[in-house]
Motif scaffolding. Structure first.
Motif, PDB file in Angstrom:
ATOM      1  N   HIS A   1      -7.084  10.003   9.902  1.00 22.05           N
ATOM      2  CA  HIS A   1      -7.516  11.140   9.206  1.00 22.05           C
ATOM      3  C   HIS A   1      -8.457  12.039   9.908  1.00 22.05           C
ATOM      4  O   HIS A   1      -8.479  12.974   9.826  1.00 22.05           O
ATOM      5  CB  HIS A   1      -8.130  10.824   8.085  1.00 22.05           C
ATOM      6  CG  HIS A   1      -7.232  10.204   6.880  1.00 22.05           C
ATOM      7  ND1 HIS A   1      -7.138   8.695   6.871  1.00 22.05           N
ATOM      8  CD2 HIS A   1      -6.149  10.754   6.020  1.00 22.05           C
ATOM      9  CE1 HIS A   1      -6.003   8.705   5.905  1.00 22.05           C
ATOM     10  NE2 HIS A   1      -5.618   9.770   5.521  1.00 22.05           N
TER      11      HIS A   1
ATOM     12  N   MET B   1      -6.721  -5.549   3.761  1.00 19.12           N
ATOM     13  CA  MET B   1      -6.304  -5.966   2.436  1.00 19.12           C
ATOM     14  C   MET B   1      -5.767  -7.088   2.335  1.00 19.12           C
ATOM     15  O   MET B   1      -6.253  -7.659   1.082  1.00 19.12           O
ATOM     16  CB  MET B   1      -5.039  -4.773   2.309  1.00 19.12           C
ATOM     17  CG  MET B   1      -5.321  -3.308   2.431  1.00 19.12           C
ATOM     18  SD  MET B   1      -4.006  -2.237   2.524  1.00 19.12           S
ATOM     19  CE  MET B   1      -4.770  -0.607   2.318  1.00 19.12           C
TER      20      MET B   1
ATOM     21  N   HIS C   1       0.924  -1.185  -0.078  1.00 17.46           N
ATOM     22  CA  HIS C   1       0.009  -0.111   0.030  1.00 17.46           C
ATOM     23  C   HIS C   1       1.054   1.093  -0.017  1.00 17.46           C
ATOM     24  O   HIS C   1       2.025   1.241   0.400  1.00 17.46           O
ATOM     25  CB  HIS C   1      -0.928   0.100   1.327  1.00 17.46           C
ATOM     26  CG  HIS C   1      -1.938   0.966   1.090  1.00 17.46           C
ATOM     27  ND1 HIS C   1      -1.577   2.316   1.820  1.00 17.46           N
ATOM     28  CD2 HIS C   1      -3.000   1.062   0.363  1.00 17.46           C
ATOM     29  CE1 HIS C   1      -2.738   2.934   1.619  1.00 17.46           C
ATOM     30  NE2 HIS C   1      -3.461   2.383   0.763  1.00 17.46           N
TER      31      HIS C   1
ATOM     32  N   TYR D   1       0.940   3.641   1.972  1.00 15.60           N
ATOM     33  CA  TYR D   1       1.366   3.829   3.302  1.00 15.60           C
ATOM     34  C   TYR D   1       2.477   3.130   3.856  1.00 15.60           C
ATOM     35  O   TYR D   1       2.879   3.384   5.025  1.00 15.60           O
ATOM     36  CB  TYR D   1       0.383   3.591   4.182  1.00 15.60           C
ATOM     37  CG  TYR D   1      -0.673   4.782   3.994  1.00 15.60           C
ATOM     38  CD1 TYR D   1      -0.796   6.166   3.270  1.00 15.60           C
ATOM     39  CD2 TYR D   1      -2.029   4.463   4.501  1.00 15.60           C
ATOM     40  CE1 TYR D   1      -1.943   6.841   3.213  1.00 15.60           C
ATOM     41  CE2 TYR D   1      -3.069   5.424   4.450  1.00 15.60           C
ATOM     42  CZ  TYR D   1      -2.827   6.595   3.809  1.00 15.60           C
ATOM     43  OH  TYR D   1      -4.231   7.496   3.620  1.00 15.60           O
TER      44      TYR D   1
ATOM     45  N   ASN E   1     -12.474  -1.006   3.563  1.00 15.13           N
ATOM     46  CA  ASN E   1     -11.849  -1.120   4.880  1.00 15.13           C
ATOM     47  C   ASN E   1     -12.484  -1.719   6.247  1.00 15.13           C
ATOM     48  O   ASN E   1     -13.159  -1.396   6.917  1.00 15.13           O
ATOM     49  CB  ASN E   1     -11.366   0.416   5.483  1.00 15.13           C
ATOM     50  CG  ASN E   1     -10.313   1.178   4.453  1.00 15.13           C
ATOM     51  OD1 ASN E   1     -10.520   0.858   3.406  1.00 15.13           O
ATOM     52  ND2 ASN E   1      -9.571   1.787   5.303  1.00 15.13           N
TER      53      ASN E   1
ATOM     54  N   SER F   1     -12.237   4.613  -1.817  1.00 11.15           N
ATOM     55  CA  SER F   1     -11.859   6.097  -1.720  1.00 11.15           C
ATOM     56  C   SER F   1     -11.903   6.529  -3.095  1.00 11.15           C
ATOM     57  O   SER F   1     -12.476   7.775  -3.476  1.00 11.15           O
ATOM     58  CB  SER F   1     -11.051   6.763  -0.730  1.00 11.15           C
ATOM     59  OG  SER F   1      -9.755   6.257  -1.356  1.00 11.15           O
TER      60      SER F   1
ATOM     61  N   SER G   1      -6.123   1.183  -2.298  1.00 12.12           N
ATOM     62  CA  SER G   1      -6.841   0.006  -1.892  1.00 12.12           C
ATOM     63  C   SER G   1      -7.348  -0.654  -3.444  1.00 12.12           C
ATOM     64  O   SER G   1      -7.620  -1.859  -3.399  1.00 12.12           O
ATOM     65  CB  SER G   1      -7.813   0.289  -0.931  1.00 12.12           C
ATOM     66  OG  SER G   1      -7.359   0.727   0.033  1.00 12.12           O
TER      67      SER G   1
ATOM     68  N   SER H   1      -8.168   9.630  -3.274  1.00 14.28           N
ATOM     69  CA  SER H   1      -7.460   8.512  -2.446  1.00 14.28           C
ATOM     70  C   SER H   1      -5.944   8.804  -2.460  1.00 14.28           C
ATOM     71  O   SER H   1      -5.304   9.787  -3.263  1.00 14.28           O
ATOM     72  CB  SER H   1      -8.030   7.203  -3.433  1.00 14.28           C
ATOM     73  OG  SER H   1      -6.807   7.379  -4.540  1.00 14.28           O
TER      74      SER H   1
END
Ligand code: 13P
Ligand code: SF4
Length: 346
Positions: free
Chosen positions: A213, A99, A58, A60, A149, A164, A76, A252
Protein backbone atom coordinates in the motif's frame (compact mmCIF):
# COMPACT_ATOMS: atom_id res chain seq x y z
CA UNK A 1 10.39 -27.89 -4.03
CA UNK A 2 7.29 -26.12 -5.21
CA UNK A 3 7.98 -26.79 -8.91
CA UNK A 4 8.22 -30.54 -8.46
CA UNK A 5 4.56 -30.78 -7.36
CA UNK A 6 3.04 -33.80 -9.10
CA UNK A 7 0.28 -32.64 -11.42
CA UNK A 8 -3.10 -34.30 -10.83
CA UNK A 9 -4.97 -35.50 -13.92
CA UNK A 10 -7.86 -33.51 -15.38
CA UNK A 11 -10.18 -36.39 -16.30
CA UNK A 12 -13.71 -35.99 -17.73
CA UNK A 13 -15.08 -36.98 -14.28
CA UNK A 14 -13.03 -34.27 -12.62
CA UNK A 15 -14.14 -31.75 -15.22
CA UNK A 16 -17.76 -32.64 -14.50
CA UNK A 17 -17.40 -32.61 -10.72
CA UNK A 18 -15.62 -29.26 -10.77
CA UNK A 19 -17.96 -27.54 -13.24
CA UNK A 20 -19.88 -25.66 -10.54
CA UNK A 21 -16.67 -24.13 -9.23
CA UNK A 22 -15.58 -23.09 -12.68
CA UNK A 23 -18.86 -21.38 -13.42
CA UNK A 24 -18.21 -19.19 -10.40
CA UNK A 25 -14.71 -18.08 -11.36
CA UNK A 26 -14.86 -18.38 -15.15
CA UNK A 27 -14.35 -14.70 -15.85
CA UNK A 28 -11.36 -14.29 -13.53
CA UNK A 29 -9.55 -17.62 -13.95
CA UNK A 30 -8.25 -18.22 -17.50
CA UNK A 31 -9.69 -21.39 -19.04
CA UNK A 32 -6.19 -22.64 -19.82
CA UNK A 33 -5.43 -22.76 -16.07
CA UNK A 34 -8.54 -24.72 -15.09
CA UNK A 35 -7.18 -28.24 -15.87
CA UNK A 36 -4.41 -27.48 -13.38
CA UNK A 37 -6.68 -26.08 -10.66
CA UNK A 38 -9.74 -28.38 -10.87
CA UNK A 39 -8.22 -31.68 -9.62
CA UNK A 40 -6.44 -29.88 -6.79
CA UNK A 41 -9.63 -28.11 -5.73
CA UNK A 42 -11.52 -31.42 -5.55
CA UNK A 43 -8.67 -33.13 -3.70
CA UNK A 44 -8.48 -30.30 -1.14
CA UNK A 45 -12.23 -30.27 -0.53
CA UNK A 46 -12.34 -34.06 -0.05
CA UNK A 47 -9.36 -34.11 2.32
CA UNK A 48 -10.69 -31.15 4.25
CA UNK A 49 -13.90 -33.04 5.05
CA UNK A 50 -11.97 -36.21 5.93
CA UNK A 51 -9.72 -34.33 8.35
CA UNK A 52 -12.44 -32.08 9.87
CA UNK A 53 -10.45 -29.04 8.77
CA UNK A 54 -11.55 -25.55 7.78
CA UNK A 55 -9.77 -23.20 5.44
CA UNK A 56 -9.79 -19.55 6.49
CA UNK A 57 -8.91 -17.38 3.51
CA UNK A 58 -8.04 -13.71 3.47
CA UNK A 59 -9.61 -11.43 0.88
CA UNK A 60 -6.22 -11.25 -0.91
CA UNK A 61 -6.16 -14.94 -1.82
CA UNK A 62 -6.41 -15.75 -5.53
CA UNK A 63 -9.96 -16.50 -6.77
CA UNK A 64 -9.47 -20.26 -7.13
CA UNK A 65 -8.63 -20.37 -3.40
CA UNK A 66 -11.10 -17.70 -2.31
CA UNK A 67 -14.11 -19.07 -4.21
CA UNK A 68 -13.34 -22.79 -4.57
CA UNK A 69 -11.77 -24.14 -1.35
CA UNK A 70 -12.26 -21.55 1.42
CA UNK A 71 -14.80 -22.21 4.18
CA UNK A 72 -14.60 -18.69 5.54
CA UNK A 73 -13.30 -15.58 3.82
CA UNK A 74 -12.84 -12.10 5.17
CA UNK A 75 -10.63 -9.34 6.46
CA UNK A 76 -8.25 -9.77 9.38
CA UNK A 77 -10.95 -9.10 11.97
CA UNK A 78 -13.45 -11.53 10.46
CA UNK A 79 -10.82 -14.27 10.18
CA UNK A 80 -9.80 -13.75 13.82
CA UNK A 81 -13.44 -14.01 14.91
CA UNK A 82 -13.89 -17.16 12.82
CA UNK A 83 -10.73 -18.75 14.25
CA UNK A 84 -12.06 -18.11 17.75
CA UNK A 85 -15.40 -19.82 17.15
CA UNK A 86 -14.88 -22.67 14.68
CA UNK A 87 -15.56 -26.22 15.90
CA UNK A 88 -13.13 -27.74 13.40
CA UNK A 89 -10.06 -29.47 14.83
CA UNK A 90 -7.75 -28.18 12.14
CA UNK A 91 -7.47 -24.66 10.75
CA UNK A 92 -5.60 -24.11 7.49
CA UNK A 93 -4.76 -20.44 7.23
CA UNK A 94 -4.78 -19.28 3.64
CA UNK A 95 -3.13 -15.99 4.45
CA UNK A 96 0.11 -14.80 5.95
CA UNK A 97 1.97 -16.00 9.03
CA UNK A 98 0.67 -13.42 11.51
CA UNK A 99 -2.89 -14.50 10.66
CA UNK A 100 -2.04 -18.14 11.37
CA UNK A 101 -0.42 -17.12 14.65
CA UNK A 102 -3.53 -15.15 15.59
CA UNK A 103 -5.65 -18.24 14.89
CA UNK A 104 -3.34 -20.35 17.10
CA UNK A 105 -3.38 -17.75 19.87
CA UNK A 106 -7.19 -17.77 19.87
CA UNK A 107 -7.51 -21.55 19.51
CA UNK A 108 -4.48 -23.09 21.27
CA UNK A 109 -6.13 -26.52 21.39
CA UNK A 110 -6.48 -26.66 17.60
CA UNK A 111 -3.93 -27.58 14.98
CA UNK A 112 -3.20 -24.52 12.87
CA UNK A 113 -1.45 -25.08 9.56
CA UNK A 114 0.07 -22.57 7.19
CA UNK A 115 0.75 -23.80 3.64
CA UNK A 116 3.91 -21.67 3.38
CA UNK A 117 5.61 -20.52 6.60
CA UNK A 118 7.58 -17.91 4.66
CA UNK A 119 4.40 -15.95 3.91
CA UNK A 120 5.44 -12.94 6.00
CA UNK A 121 4.45 -9.28 6.07
CA UNK A 122 6.54 -6.09 5.93
CA UNK A 123 4.53 -4.63 8.82
CA UNK A 124 5.01 -7.68 11.05
CA UNK A 125 8.73 -7.64 10.20
CA UNK A 126 9.08 -3.97 11.21
CA UNK A 127 8.87 -4.45 14.98
CA UNK A 128 9.89 -6.89 17.72
CA UNK A 129 8.77 -7.52 21.27
CA UNK A 130 11.96 -5.80 22.48
CA UNK A 131 11.00 -2.68 20.48
CA UNK A 132 7.62 -2.59 22.24
CA UNK A 133 9.28 -2.92 25.65
CA UNK A 134 11.47 0.08 24.80
CA UNK A 135 8.43 2.06 23.64
CA UNK A 136 6.71 1.33 26.95
CA UNK A 137 9.77 2.62 28.81
CA UNK A 138 9.77 5.74 26.66
CA UNK A 139 6.03 6.41 27.03
CA UNK A 140 5.07 5.12 30.50
CA UNK A 141 1.34 5.25 31.26
CA UNK A 142 0.28 5.24 27.60
CA UNK A 143 -1.60 2.24 26.23
CA UNK A 144 -0.06 0.40 23.30
CA UNK A 145 -2.52 -0.38 20.49
CA UNK A 146 -1.14 -2.97 18.11
CA UNK A 147 -2.29 -3.73 14.58
CA UNK A 148 -2.91 -7.47 14.15
CA UNK A 149 -0.25 -7.47 11.41
CA UNK A 150 2.39 -8.32 14.04
CA UNK A 151 3.96 -11.39 15.62
CA UNK A 152 2.45 -13.04 18.70
CA UNK A 153 5.49 -11.82 20.63
CA UNK A 154 4.60 -8.19 19.79
CA UNK A 155 0.92 -8.73 20.59
CA UNK A 156 1.97 -10.19 23.94
CA UNK A 157 3.71 -6.92 24.87
CA UNK A 158 0.67 -4.85 23.86
CA UNK A 159 -2.42 -3.67 25.69
CA UNK A 160 -4.91 -4.24 22.90
CA UNK A 161 -4.92 -5.21 19.22
CA UNK A 162 -6.81 -3.61 16.36
CA UNK A 163 -7.44 -4.22 12.68
CA UNK A 164 -8.06 -1.71 9.94
CA UNK A 165 -11.80 -2.11 10.40
CA UNK A 166 -11.94 -1.31 14.13
CA UNK A 167 -8.81 0.80 14.77
CA UNK A 168 -10.50 4.11 15.63
CA UNK A 169 -13.04 2.42 17.93
CA UNK A 170 -10.26 0.49 19.71
CA UNK A 171 -8.11 3.62 20.14
CA UNK A 172 -11.02 5.53 21.70
CA UNK A 173 -12.04 2.60 23.89
CA UNK A 174 -8.59 2.06 25.40
CA UNK A 175 -7.93 5.79 25.79
CA UNK A 176 -11.21 6.10 27.71
CA UNK A 177 -10.40 3.12 29.90
CA UNK A 178 -6.90 4.34 30.72
CA UNK A 179 -7.98 7.98 31.07
CA UNK A 180 -5.28 8.81 28.49
CA UNK A 181 -5.42 11.50 25.79
CA UNK A 182 -2.62 9.79 23.81
CA UNK A 183 -1.95 6.21 22.71
CA UNK A 184 1.02 4.50 21.10
CA UNK A 185 -0.12 2.79 17.91
CA UNK A 186 2.14 0.26 16.19
CA UNK A 187 3.49 -0.67 13.71
CA UNK A 188 1.81 0.95 10.66
CA UNK A 189 2.75 4.61 10.37
CA UNK A 190 0.11 5.31 7.72
CA UNK A 191 -2.74 3.49 9.46
CA UNK A 192 -1.88 5.46 12.62
CA UNK A 193 -1.94 8.76 10.72
CA UNK A 194 -5.21 7.87 9.02
CA UNK A 195 -6.82 6.85 12.31
CA UNK A 196 -5.56 10.07 13.95
CA UNK A 197 -7.82 11.97 11.55
CA UNK A 198 -10.90 10.14 12.88
CA UNK A 199 -10.39 10.70 16.60
CA UNK A 200 -9.48 13.39 19.12
CA UNK A 201 -7.08 10.91 20.79
CA UNK A 202 -3.44 11.76 20.00
CA UNK A 203 -1.44 8.97 18.41
CA UNK A 204 2.27 8.23 18.60
CA UNK A 205 3.16 6.07 15.59
CA UNK A 206 5.88 3.54 14.72
CA UNK A 207 7.60 3.58 11.34
CA UNK A 208 6.37 0.33 9.78
CA UNK A 209 4.76 0.29 6.36
CA UNK A 210 2.91 -2.16 4.18
CA UNK A 211 5.09 -2.68 1.12
CA UNK A 212 1.96 -3.10 -1.03
CA UNK A 213 0.00 0.00 0.00
CA UNK A 214 2.88 2.44 0.56
CA UNK A 215 3.55 2.39 -3.20
CA UNK A 216 0.26 4.08 -4.16
CA UNK A 217 0.54 7.85 -4.68
CA UNK A 218 -1.98 10.71 -4.99
CA UNK A 219 -0.84 11.07 -8.62
CA UNK A 220 -1.93 7.45 -9.20
CA UNK A 221 -5.43 8.26 -7.95
CA UNK A 222 -5.68 11.33 -10.17
CA UNK A 223 -4.51 9.24 -13.13
CA UNK A 224 -7.21 6.59 -12.46
CA UNK A 225 -9.86 9.31 -12.43
CA UNK A 226 -8.55 10.80 -15.64
CA UNK A 227 -8.34 7.46 -17.44
CA UNK A 228 -11.73 6.20 -16.16
CA UNK A 229 -14.16 9.09 -15.76
CA UNK A 230 -16.69 8.60 -12.97
CA UNK A 231 -14.64 5.87 -11.27
CA UNK A 232 -15.26 5.53 -7.53
CA UNK A 233 -11.98 5.19 -5.63
CA UNK A 234 -11.87 2.92 -2.56
CA UNK A 235 -8.56 2.78 -0.68
CA UNK A 236 -7.14 0.72 2.17
CA UNK A 237 -6.05 2.71 5.27
CA UNK A 238 -2.53 1.23 4.99
CA UNK A 239 -2.10 3.70 2.09
CA UNK A 240 -0.38 7.06 2.70
CA UNK A 241 -2.74 9.77 4.09
CA UNK A 242 -2.36 11.81 0.88
CA UNK A 243 -3.76 8.85 -1.05
CA UNK A 244 -6.66 8.46 1.38
CA UNK A 245 -7.37 12.19 0.98
CA UNK A 246 -7.85 11.65 -2.78
CA UNK A 247 -10.12 8.59 -2.34
CA UNK A 248 -13.92 8.51 -2.05
CA UNK A 249 -13.87 5.94 0.75
CA UNK A 250 -11.27 4.30 2.99
CA UNK A 251 -11.85 0.97 4.67
CA UNK A 252 -10.57 -2.50 5.41
CA UNK A 253 -10.73 -5.08 2.65
CA UNK A 254 -14.19 -6.15 3.83
CA UNK A 255 -15.19 -2.51 4.23
CA UNK A 256 -14.42 -2.04 0.54
CA UNK A 257 -16.41 -5.15 -0.39
CA UNK A 258 -19.40 -3.90 1.63
CA UNK A 259 -19.15 -0.52 -0.07
CA UNK A 260 -19.35 -2.15 -3.50
CA UNK A 261 -22.32 -4.30 -2.40
CA UNK A 262 -24.19 -1.36 -0.91
CA UNK A 263 -23.52 1.35 -3.49
CA UNK A 264 -23.05 -0.73 -6.65
CA UNK A 265 -20.84 1.88 -8.34
CA UNK A 266 -20.81 1.58 -12.12
CA UNK A 267 -16.99 1.74 -12.11
CA UNK A 268 -14.72 1.24 -9.14
CA UNK A 269 -11.01 0.99 -8.40
CA UNK A 270 -9.86 -0.84 -5.29
CA UNK A 271 -6.59 0.76 -4.22
CA UNK A 272 -5.15 -2.34 -2.64
CA UNK A 273 -3.82 -5.84 -3.40
CA UNK A 274 -4.61 -7.27 -6.86
CA UNK A 275 -6.75 -10.31 -5.98
CA UNK A 276 -9.40 -8.16 -4.32
CA UNK A 277 -10.89 -6.98 -7.61
CA UNK A 278 -10.95 -10.53 -9.01
CA UNK A 279 -12.69 -11.87 -5.90
CA UNK A 280 -15.26 -9.10 -5.59
CA UNK A 281 -16.05 -8.98 -9.31
CA UNK A 282 -17.28 -12.58 -9.10
CA UNK A 283 -20.11 -11.40 -6.83
CA UNK A 284 -20.84 -8.16 -8.72
CA UNK A 285 -20.64 -8.75 -12.47
CA UNK A 286 -22.58 -5.51 -13.06
CA UNK A 287 -19.71 -3.42 -11.60
CA UNK A 288 -16.72 -2.52 -13.78
CA UNK A 289 -13.46 -2.94 -11.89
CA UNK A 290 -10.62 -0.70 -13.03
CA UNK A 291 -7.56 -2.78 -12.22
CA UNK A 292 -4.37 -1.01 -11.32
CA UNK A 293 -3.21 -2.75 -8.16
CA UNK A 294 -0.11 -3.96 -6.33
CA UNK A 295 0.67 -7.61 -5.61
CA UNK A 296 1.53 -8.81 -2.11
CA UNK A 297 4.36 -11.31 -2.64
CA UNK A 298 3.68 -12.83 0.78
CA UNK A 299 0.00 -13.52 0.19
CA UNK A 300 0.85 -14.91 -3.24
CA UNK A 301 3.02 -17.63 -1.67
CA UNK A 302 -0.19 -19.44 -0.77
CA UNK A 303 -1.28 -21.64 -3.67
CA UNK A 304 -3.66 -24.56 -4.18
CA UNK A 305 -0.86 -27.18 -4.40
CA UNK A 306 0.63 -25.89 -1.14
CA UNK A 307 -2.77 -26.01 0.58
CA UNK A 308 -3.22 -29.61 -0.57
CA UNK A 309 0.25 -30.57 0.59
CA UNK A 310 -0.40 -28.87 3.90
CA UNK A 311 -3.50 -31.02 4.50
CA UNK A 312 -1.79 -34.19 3.27
CA UNK A 313 1.28 -33.80 5.45
CA UNK A 314 -0.34 -31.81 8.30
CA UNK A 315 2.35 -29.19 7.97
CA UNK A 316 3.56 -26.58 8.55
CA UNK A 317 2.12 -26.49 12.03
CA UNK A 318 2.13 -23.06 13.65
CA UNK A 319 3.16 -23.06 17.30
CA UNK A 320 3.28 -20.25 19.82
CA UNK A 321 4.93 -20.48 23.22
CA UNK A 322 1.98 -20.94 25.66
CA UNK A 323 3.08 -18.08 27.94
CA UNK A 324 3.42 -15.71 24.97
CA UNK A 325 0.13 -16.97 23.55
CA UNK A 326 -1.74 -16.29 26.79
CA UNK A 327 -0.57 -12.67 26.85
CA UNK A 328 -1.17 -12.18 23.13
CA UNK A 329 -4.64 -13.70 23.53
CA UNK A 330 -5.53 -11.09 26.15
CA UNK A 331 -4.70 -8.31 23.63
CA UNK A 332 -6.65 -9.94 20.80
CA UNK A 333 -9.64 -10.81 23.01
CA UNK A 334 -9.73 -7.28 24.33
CA UNK A 335 -9.99 -6.14 20.71
CA UNK A 336 -12.75 -8.65 19.96
CA UNK A 337 -14.71 -7.31 22.93
CA UNK A 338 -14.64 -3.82 21.40
CA UNK A 339 -16.30 -3.16 18.12
CA UNK A 340 -18.97 -4.83 16.09
CA UNK A 341 -21.83 -5.78 18.42
CA UNK A 342 -21.69 -2.60 20.48
CA UNK A 343 -21.26 -0.34 17.43
CA UNK A 344 -24.04 -2.12 15.56
CA UNK A 345 -26.41 -1.48 18.44
CA UNK A 346 -25.66 2.26 18.49
P1 13P B 1 -7.66 -6.23 6.25
O1 13P B 1 -8.14 -7.36 5.44
O2 13P B 1 -7.95 -6.43 7.70
O3 13P B 1 -8.18 -4.92 5.73
O4 13P B 1 -6.07 -6.20 6.15
C1 13P B 1 -5.41 -5.98 4.97
C2 13P B 1 -4.05 -6.53 4.95
O5 13P B 1 -3.15 -5.98 4.40
C3 13P B 1 -3.84 -7.82 5.58
O6 13P B 1 -2.56 -8.19 5.40
FE1 SF4 C 1 1.56 -7.33 4.96
FE2 SF4 C 1 0.82 -5.49 3.20
FE3 SF4 C 1 1.05 -8.02 2.41
FE4 SF4 C 1 -0.96 -7.31 4.04
S1 SF4 C 1 -0.64 -6.63 1.96
S2 SF4 C 1 0.40 -9.10 4.26
S3 SF4 C 1 0.02 -5.70 5.26
S4 SF4 C 1 2.73 -6.72 3.17
Amino acid sequence: MQNSEPRLDFTPEIARAARGYYEKVAHVVPQIEWPVHAPTILAINALKRERNAVILAHNYMTPEIFHCVADFVGDSLQLAREAAKTDAKIIVQAGVHFMAETAKVLSPEKTVLIPDPDAGCSLAASITGADVRLLKQKYPGLPVVTYVNTSAEVKAESDVCCTSSNAAAVVEDIAREWGADTVVMIPDEFLAKNVAKQTAVKIIAWKGRCEVHERFTPADIRAYREASPGVVVLAHPECPPEVIAEADFAGSTSGMISYVGKHRPRRVVLVTECSMSDNVSVEYPDVEFVRPCNLCPHMKRITLPKILRSLETMSVEVTVDPAVAARARASVERMLAVGAPRRAAA
